[in-house]
Design a protein around this motif. Structure first.
Motif, PDB file in Angstrom:
ATOM      1  N   ARG A   1     -13.219   1.670  11.394  1.00  0.00           N
ATOM      2  CA  ARG A   1     -13.608   2.707  12.534  1.00  0.00           C
ATOM      3  C   ARG A   1     -15.407   2.771  12.260  1.00  0.00           C
ATOM      4  O   ARG A   1     -16.047   2.815  12.648  1.00  0.00           O
ATOM      5  N   ASP A   2     -15.496   2.901  10.672  1.00  0.00           N
ATOM      6  CA  ASP A   2     -17.010   2.928  10.317  1.00  0.00           C
ATOM      7  C   ASP A   2     -17.668   1.626  10.783  1.00  0.00           C
ATOM      8  O   ASP A   2     -18.995   1.809  11.391  1.00  0.00           O
TER       9      ASP A   2
ATOM     10  N   GLU B   1     -18.445   1.774  14.417  1.00  0.00           N
ATOM     11  CA  GLU B   1     -19.506   2.823  14.627  1.00  0.00           C
ATOM     12  C   GLU B   1     -20.956   2.217  14.339  1.00  0.00           C
ATOM     13  O   GLU B   1     -21.951   2.301  15.169  1.00  0.00           O
TER      14      GLU B   1
ATOM     15  N   ARG C   1     -16.846  -0.183  20.917  1.00  0.00           N
ATOM     16  CA  ARG C   1     -15.475   0.502  20.947  1.00  0.00           C
ATOM     17  C   ARG C   1     -14.519  -0.250  21.856  1.00  0.00           C
ATOM     18  O   ARG C   1     -14.810  -0.804  22.851  1.00  0.00           O
TER      19      ARG C   1
ATOM     20  N   ARG D   1     -25.063   6.315  24.117  1.00  0.00           N
ATOM     21  CA  ARG D   1     -25.738   6.936  23.077  1.00  0.00           C
ATOM     22  C   ARG D   1     -27.050   7.589  23.329  1.00  0.00           C
ATOM     23  O   ARG D   1     -27.694   7.097  24.306  1.00  0.00           O
TER      24      ARG D   1
END
Ligand SMILES: [Fe+2]
Length: 227
Positions: free
Chosen positions: A15-16, A19, A24, A37
């Motif tokens: 997940r990190d 990110e 995604r 973003r």
């Protein structure tokens, strides 16, 4: 399914990693909203799964038809019901369009892949909706980045999306209905195995050749060892 990257003996948190690199993934049947973003140059909002949307004047929406084999573009103000994936692009308002996706691709690409411009950019650098066909056992480009976001709908077949750099890479399985959102500068490429893959990438504003030609650091760098 996402497989973890390994850094020596340490399993890096996937997940990190996603990110950090700006990727995604949404499995078929997911329901989510993804927004550009705050640091992005261009604004988009992607609606994954079934959504009823109001599109404001001045914006437009690209979306996949209910049959998952067609694509539509509506100029705001508009109200639409999207079943699979809809992406609202702010500040761009071309005319309404629709297309079926039955004819296959028309432009040769790299490594045996091919493409079709479902909705070409109206002017250089505008958003564009593309169809990408990847035969089995190939890669889409080598590992690369884009200057603008990509919102990708997997239409047919199977493959993998590889995200990250060096030993810090994540492999994510792609199957029909998967949505993948890649932020600007996210290092990635797609691969196929025994099956072909067909996907529909939306370029949230597109690149033009002058991007490289007018690049002061690329054009202003002269390699000492170049022969
Ligand atoms: Fe790409």
């Amino acid at each position: 399914m996402t497989t973890a990257a390994r850094d020596g003996d340490t399993i890096v948190r996937v997940r990190d990693l996603l990110e950090v690199f700006g990727a995604r993934f949404f499995a078929p049947g997911s329901h989510a909203v993804v927004e550009a973003r705050p640091t992005n140059l261009y604004h988009y909002r992607a609606f994954v799964g079934a959504h009823d949307l109001e599109v404001e004047a001045g914006d437009c929406v690209y979306y996949i038809g209910d049959d998952a084999r067609s694509a539509l573009l509506r100029r705001g103000p508009a109200r639409i019901a999207s079943r699979h994936l809809a992406t609202v692009v702010r500040g761009y308002m071309p005319e309404d369009k629709s297309t079926s996706i039955q004819q296959g691709t028309t432009l040769p690409y790299v490594n045996g892949c091919s493409t079709k411009q479902l909705f070409p950019a109206e002017r250089p650098g505008d958003p564009t909706l593309q169809l990408l066909h990847m035969p089995p056992h190939t890669t889409e480009q080598v590992h690369h980045i884009h200057s603008t976001a990509r919102v990708v709908y997997i239409m047919t077949g199977r493959g993998m999306c590889i995200v990250g750099l060096g030993g810090q890479q994540v492999r994510h399985e792609l199957s029909p209905g998967t949505v993948c959102v890649l932020e600007p500068m996210c290092p990635h490429h797609f691969e196929t195995g025994a099956e072909m893959l067909e996907c529909i990438p939306l370029h949230v504003f597109s690149s033009i050749a002058r991007e490289e030609l007018d690049h002061p650091m690329l054009q202003g760098t002269h390699l000492i060892d170049r022969r």
